[in-house]
Scaffold this active site. Structure first.
Site, PDB file in Angstrom:
ATOM      1  CG  PHE A 172      -2.374   0.069   0.886  1.00  0.00           C
ATOM      2  CD1 PHE A 172      -2.978  -0.951   0.184  1.00  0.00           C
ATOM      3  CD2 PHE A 172      -3.140   1.175   1.246  1.00  0.00           C
ATOM      4  CE1 PHE A 172      -4.324  -0.885  -0.150  1.00  0.00           C
ATOM      5  CE2 PHE A 172      -4.488   1.246   0.925  1.00  0.00           C
ATOM      6  CZ  PHE A 172      -5.089   0.226   0.223  1.00  0.00           C
ATOM      7  CD  GLN A 184      -5.936  10.830   2.343  1.00  0.00           C
ATOM      8  OE1 GLN A 184      -6.689   9.890   2.533  1.00  0.00           O
ATOM      9  NE2 GLN A 184      -4.683  10.837   2.735  1.00  0.00           N
ATOM     10  CG  HIS A 222      -8.217   8.274  -2.720  1.00  0.00           C
ATOM     11  ND1 HIS A 222      -7.867   7.711  -3.921  1.00  0.00           N
ATOM     12  CD2 HIS A 222      -8.027   7.318  -1.783  1.00  0.00           C
ATOM     13  CE1 HIS A 222      -7.488   6.456  -3.703  1.00  0.00           C
ATOM     14  NE2 HIS A 222      -7.574   6.193  -2.416  1.00  0.00           N
ATOM     15  CG  LEU A 258     -11.948   4.885  -3.105  1.00  0.00           C
ATOM     16  CD1 LEU A 258     -10.922   5.995  -3.112  1.00  0.00           C
ATOM     17  CD2 LEU A 258     -12.150   4.375  -1.686  1.00  0.00           C
ATOM     18  CD  GLU A 302      -2.831   4.197  -1.187  1.00  0.00           C
ATOM     19  OE1 GLU A 302      -3.365   5.313  -1.103  1.00  0.00           O
ATOM     20  OE2 GLU A 302      -2.000   3.782  -0.372  1.00  0.00           O
ATOM     21  NE  ARG A 326      -4.885   6.885   0.239  1.00  0.00           N
ATOM     22  CZ  ARG A 326      -5.859   6.293   0.903  1.00  0.00           C
ATOM     23  NH1 ARG A 326      -6.599   6.983   1.743  1.00  0.00           N
ATOM     24  NH2 ARG A 326      -6.093   5.004   0.750  1.00  0.00           N
ATOM     25  CG  HIS A 362     -10.680   9.418   0.368  1.00  0.00           C
ATOM     26  ND1 HIS A 362     -11.712   8.569   0.036  1.00  0.00           N
ATOM     27  CD2 HIS A 362      -9.767   8.666   1.039  1.00  0.00           C
ATOM     28  CE1 HIS A 362     -11.429   7.341   0.469  1.00  0.00           C
ATOM     29  NE2 HIS A 362     -10.272   7.377   1.102  1.00  0.00           N
ATOM     30  NE  ARG A 393      -7.494   7.881   6.099  1.00  0.00           N
ATOM     31  CZ  ARG A 393      -7.608   6.940   5.144  1.00  0.00           C
ATOM     32  NH1 ARG A 393      -6.833   5.861   5.156  1.00  0.00           N
ATOM     33  NH2 ARG A 393      -8.475   7.094   4.159  1.00  0.00           N
TER      34      ARG A 393
END
Lengths: 415, 563
Positions: B114, B230, B232, B242, B245, B276, B341, B376
């Site tokens: 990730f 955030q 995304h 979405l 990721e 991100r 996001h 985050r």
């Protein structure tokens, strides 16, 4: 942008009036959803129109509705697609998109139904939590990787209720545990960490509204927006109950299944003259010395048989004479037997999350391969896994083209 | 008799459900409230997975450092240490409850890579991780229904404090019949999630209006890091949906309209798996500089991932592509852009979820400890909800055994009832529709308080938010009924959202530097000398009052951040 007409079945309980239809015109891009259309109405024209909704992306399961009579999620149905569906249903080829609340549930207001008294009560009926044996291990439970992927198909359920809404058995028997709850039950029965497998299966087989109350109508498979294929999960519960655990049920469903497959194995096609007697009184012994239950069952089935003859479902009286059994042309009888044999030996389970090998383009003549059309009859299930083992069915042999439209009465499914 | 609980949890996503279960384990009486059925909560949407240093060769320190670095050093390291240390045990707990985590060939828990992580430490269930965990927790709520009362489809309109300033309950509206009631609680745990609906479009669900953040603020609990929002990197252009990721974790590439894998120029080492904020800025730069597609996007190419793996691990994304963009992601790239996001900021809490108001707790996306700081990391949000949901539940239960309950004053109920009656009775001639105001707020915030910001833009947004606040008391709704009146809830939510939008604008104006998700084109550098600190906001008359608090640093000194 294009204009669409939404014909919404409305119910405003506080007016004291019954349900009524109302048409709304919306102006939106064709790739936006029916939910987007309903929200445009709510935001711009009539704030009293209510529909449960949240994610807009077919994840939260809030917006179960019937669109043109088909149970689905409003957010997942594009306006253009819904318009096509509406037009197809209309004699003059153009009609409004019809939006209704889900079926098999009381309506609270407009498109909002009472899921608690129908859907959730049935979910709780199947003891919906894992019951492992003893204390958990220090680390994780070690389980076959396929088993987790296997139950992930029923974990993919978002509890939207579309299957419940579409279920014909539940329409006939409101007490039927139903497709969503039984798919949930499989999630535990198929989980190797659960220690109550047999008890769960026994419980659902002994309930007259349990696993043998499903009539294989495929409606729930069509309705499910997440590919959970509840009916498949119900059939797997039956196989585990009947085949693996040797559990008989109060509805005589398992014996009926066995009679069915036994006749097919022997004759290649169904000899209906044998079906009923074999279902209740198995084998020569069963027929010579029928149990009282068998006699009761046979007599109880007589009205159904008579109705079958009268309505023409049973087309030839000759067929009722044991032994007179017409054969299919061109050795097809043998073909069916080989399909049956294959199914017996392999026990394929359909699962969305397992794809076997890297996909190969099917050979042109493959569509006529009886094995391919039999075991992979569902266009939405291009993947196969052999249950309980690592052997994966060769995809070149068993994977149909992914875009084959499923036929609702596809042959070859185990009945 | 009005319901009465030792611990009342408001919000029933992962944080709320975990808090309720933890509190019930301590033997106290628990109620859990949600404005939607719990399984509709937005934790469902967390696709990719959950981080934990559980593999051999990994360490919680490594996970913690990645998190600190990802936060652009605004994260509080004491809280981050707790989260990363307790992560492995939590994953095992979930596994024991029945979560169907992906297994490796040996049948043990397997991981995927990730963004922003130095190890593949993300545990997952296909790409429905949040859904799978949340449905398992809901199974547990059903199992423990004797200890935990569920109030499903109950909307909370306000918190109630007693004369000593302790939180002693809340006012709830039963959505089904419109009745309102005062709930008595020794402790209230807020877990109502983030506020993405303030931006339009957003990956967030329509319910993500930050109700709890606003309710806490209104009773005086300070908000923190509200400027940290955030965006995304991979959301669908028109609808804002979405794309996990996990797709990049599985190896997908980002391409501009010229077919160039542009991340080489922005993050040569981590490429698509940089943090991100970094990836979103890179994409937006490509788009702004004319190297994007005509629809203001760049492309995510998942076709480089083997098809078998896509079907097994990214099935949800195959469906999202097919159903919502008409694209078969296994055969062609899909157009994406950065989209709103996640709310890094929120109600300030300590590591036990406690706010400065006795009896009031917060957990999950609503709360700001802060474990996410300025940005985050992917797959840390599920972890945050579970670790701090559990801690809040346990701590609140312990407190419940030590304090006496107090009957909340009926005046709060009467105030709420009066407000709703006034709202329903408003005539249509003096203002605009609530839904029109909500749309204007969303478009304003997405235009001016997004990936790139500057003083003029933020000020414009703030002015418009204030104007909308002035308009709110005359804005109208249609539905005058009591049964399932969604209109009235929408109006209350808009009030909540405007308060939060104001705080975000004020904080974004104040922070004259670029850090994490806050990128000021007029102050493009990070400025540790002046701004290695949190911005806190408390209500004070017409304007939020700004104050500062230090960032907690335990072992990782701020350093330059490259990927």
């Amino acid at each position: 942008m294009a204009e669409y007409t939404l014909k919404v079945r409305r119910y405003q309980p506080e007016t004291g009036e019954g349900p009524y239809w109302e048409e709304f015109k919306v102006d939106l891009d064709p790739d936006l959803s029916v939910l987007d259309g309903l929200l445009q109405v709510r935001d711009e024209k009539d704030g009293t129109l209510v529909v449960r909704c949240s994610c807009r992306a077919a994840i939260c399961g809030s917006c179960g509705t019937k669109i043109n009579g088909q149970s689905t999620l409003a957010c997942k149905t594009q306006l253009a697609e819904a318009q096509d569906g509406a037009n197809r249903r209309s004699p003059d080829g153009s009609a409004p998109i019809v939006v209704e609340p889900m079926g098999n549930m009381p309506v609270v207001k407009d498109l909002v139904t009472d899921m608690e008294s129908t859907h959730w009560e049935k979910i709780r009926r199947v003891t919906p939590w894992l019951i492992p044996e003893g204390d958990p291990p220090e680390r994780e439970y070690v389980v076959p990787p396929e088993s987790m992927i296997d139950v992930t198909q029923s974990m993919a359920c978002i509890q939207c209720g579309a299957c419940v809404s579409s279920c014909l058995s539940m329409e006939a028997d409101p007490e039927f545990v139903g497709p969503a709850a039984l798919a949930k039950a499989y999630r535990f029965v198929g989980d190797p960490r659960d220690a109550e497998t047999r008890q769960r299966l026994y419980d659902l087989a002994q309930d007259p509204h349990g696993i043998y109350d499903c009539t294989h109508c495929f409606q729930c498979i069509d309705a499910c927006p997440k590919g959970v294929a509840p009916m498949d999960q119900i059939m797997r519960l039956r196989r585990k109950a009947g085949h693996d655990e040797d559990i008989n049920d109060v509805n005589n469903g398992r014996r009926h299944e066995l009679a069915f497959t036994k006749i097919i194995a022997r004759k290649g096609t169904l000899d209906e003259s044998l079906l009923l007697q074999e279902s209740y009184a198995q084998g020569v012994g069963g027929k010579l010395m029928p149990t009282s239950g068998a006699i009761k069952g046979l007599i109880g089935s007589l009205p159904t048989a008579i109705r079958g003859i009268r309505t023409g479902k049973m087309r030839s009286l000759a067929k009722l004479i044991p032994g007179v059994h017409p054969k299919l042309p061109d050795g097809a009888q043998q073909h069916v037997k080989s399909v049956y044999q294959h199914a017996e030996e392999h026990r394929e389970e359909l699962n969305l999350y397992i794809t076997g090998e890297e996909e190969v383009e099917p050979e042109p003549d493959e569509a006529s391969d009886p094995l391919a059309s039999a075991v992979g009859g569902e266009g939405r299930h291009p993947e196969l896994v052999t249950e309980g083992g690592s052997e994966t069915v060769g995809t070149s042999e068993a994977t149909p083209e992914a875009d084959v439209e499923p036929e609702p009465d596809e042959e070859g499914r185990l009945s | 008799m009005a319901p009465k609980h030792d611990v009342l949890v408001i919000g029933a996503g992962l944080a709320g459900q975990r808090a309720a279960l933890a509190a019930a384990e301590e033997g106290v009486s628990v109620g859990i409230v949600s404005k939607v059925h719990p399984v509709r909560s937005h934790s469902n949407a967390a696709q990719g997975g959950i981080n934990a240093a559980l593999q051999e060769g990994d360490s919680w320190e490594s996970h913690a450092f990645d998190t600190v670095k990802g936060s652009d050093y605004l994260g509080d390291q004491d809280a981050i240490e707790i989260m990363c240390r307790e992560a492995p045990e939590e994953i095992l707990h979930l596994e024991h409850l029945g979560v169907t985590f992906h297994r490796n060939d040996e049948g043990r828990l397997g991981t995927r890579a990730f963004g922003g992580a130095s190890q593949a430490r993300t545990y997952y269930v296909a790409d429905i991780t949040g859904q799978a965990i949340m449905h398992v927790l809901y199974e547990q709520l059903m199992k423990f229904s004797a200890q935990i009362s569920r109030y499903e489809e109950y909307f909370t309109t306000r918190l109630v404090l007693d004369d000593e300033g302790r939180c002693v309950g809340a006012v709830l509206r039963n959505v089904a019949d419109g009745s309102m009631e005062l709930y008595e609680a020794k402790n209230v745990i807020l877990a109502t999630g983030g506020n993405g609906q303030i931006w339009r479009p957003s990956t967030n669900a329509l319910i993500c209006t930050g109700d709890g953040i606003a309710m806490a603020y209104r009773v005086g609990a300070p908000l923190m890091d509200m400027e940290m929002i955030q965006y995304h990197p991979t959301t669908l252009a028109k609808k804002g949906f979405l794309i996990t990721e996990g797709a990049r974790g599985e190896g997908a590439h980002l391409l501009n309209a010229e077919g160039e894998r542009f991340m080489e120029r922005y993050a040569p080492n981590k490429m698509e798996l940089a943090s991100r904020d970094v990836v979103s800025r890179a994409e937006q730069t490509e788009i702004n500089d004319g190297r994007g597609f005509d629809d203001g996007t760049v492309a995510l190419d998942i076709t480089v991932v083997p098809r078998k793996r896509i079907h097994e691990a990214l099935r949800e994304i195959v469906l999202v592509g097919r159903d919502f963009a008409g694209v078969d992601i296994t055969r062609e790239p899909i157009h994406i852009k950065p989209g709103n996001h996640y709310t890094m900021g929120g109600v300030k809490t300590d590591v036990n979820g406690a706010t400065p108001i006795p009896g009031l707790y917060g957990a999950g996306e609503l709360a700001c400890l802060s474990v996410h700081g300025g940005n985050r990391l992917g797959a840390n949000s599920l972890l945050d909800t579970l670790i701090f949901g559990r801690r809040a539940g346990k701590h609140a239960a312990t407190r419940a055994k030590q304090v006496d309950g107090a009957r909340p004053a009926e005046a709060a109920l009467r105030d709420s009832e009066r407000e709703v009656a006034e709202l329903i009775g408003r005539d249509h001639d003096n203002g605009r529709r609530i839904s029109v105001l909500r749309r204007e707020l969303g478009e304003t915030m997405d235009r001016f308080v997004a990936v790139f910001r500057d003083e003029d833009g933020i000020q414009t947004a703030l002015d418009r938010v204030k104007k909308l606040q002035e308009e709110l008391p005359s804005a109208y709704i249609d539905d005058q009924g009591t049964v399932f009146n969604q209109d009235v809830l929408g109006a209350i939510e808009l009030g909540f959202m405007l308060d939060q939008a104001e705080c975000t604008c004020v904080a974004a104006l104040h922070r004259t530097e670029s850090r994490g998700a806050q990128y000021r084109t007029d102050f493009p550098e990070r400025n540790d000398d002046e701004w290695l600190k949190h911005i806190e906001l408390s209500p004070n008359g017409d304007e939020p009052e700004v104050s500062y608090s230090p960032v907690t640093i335990t072992q990782w000194q701020p350093a330059e951040r490259t990927y």
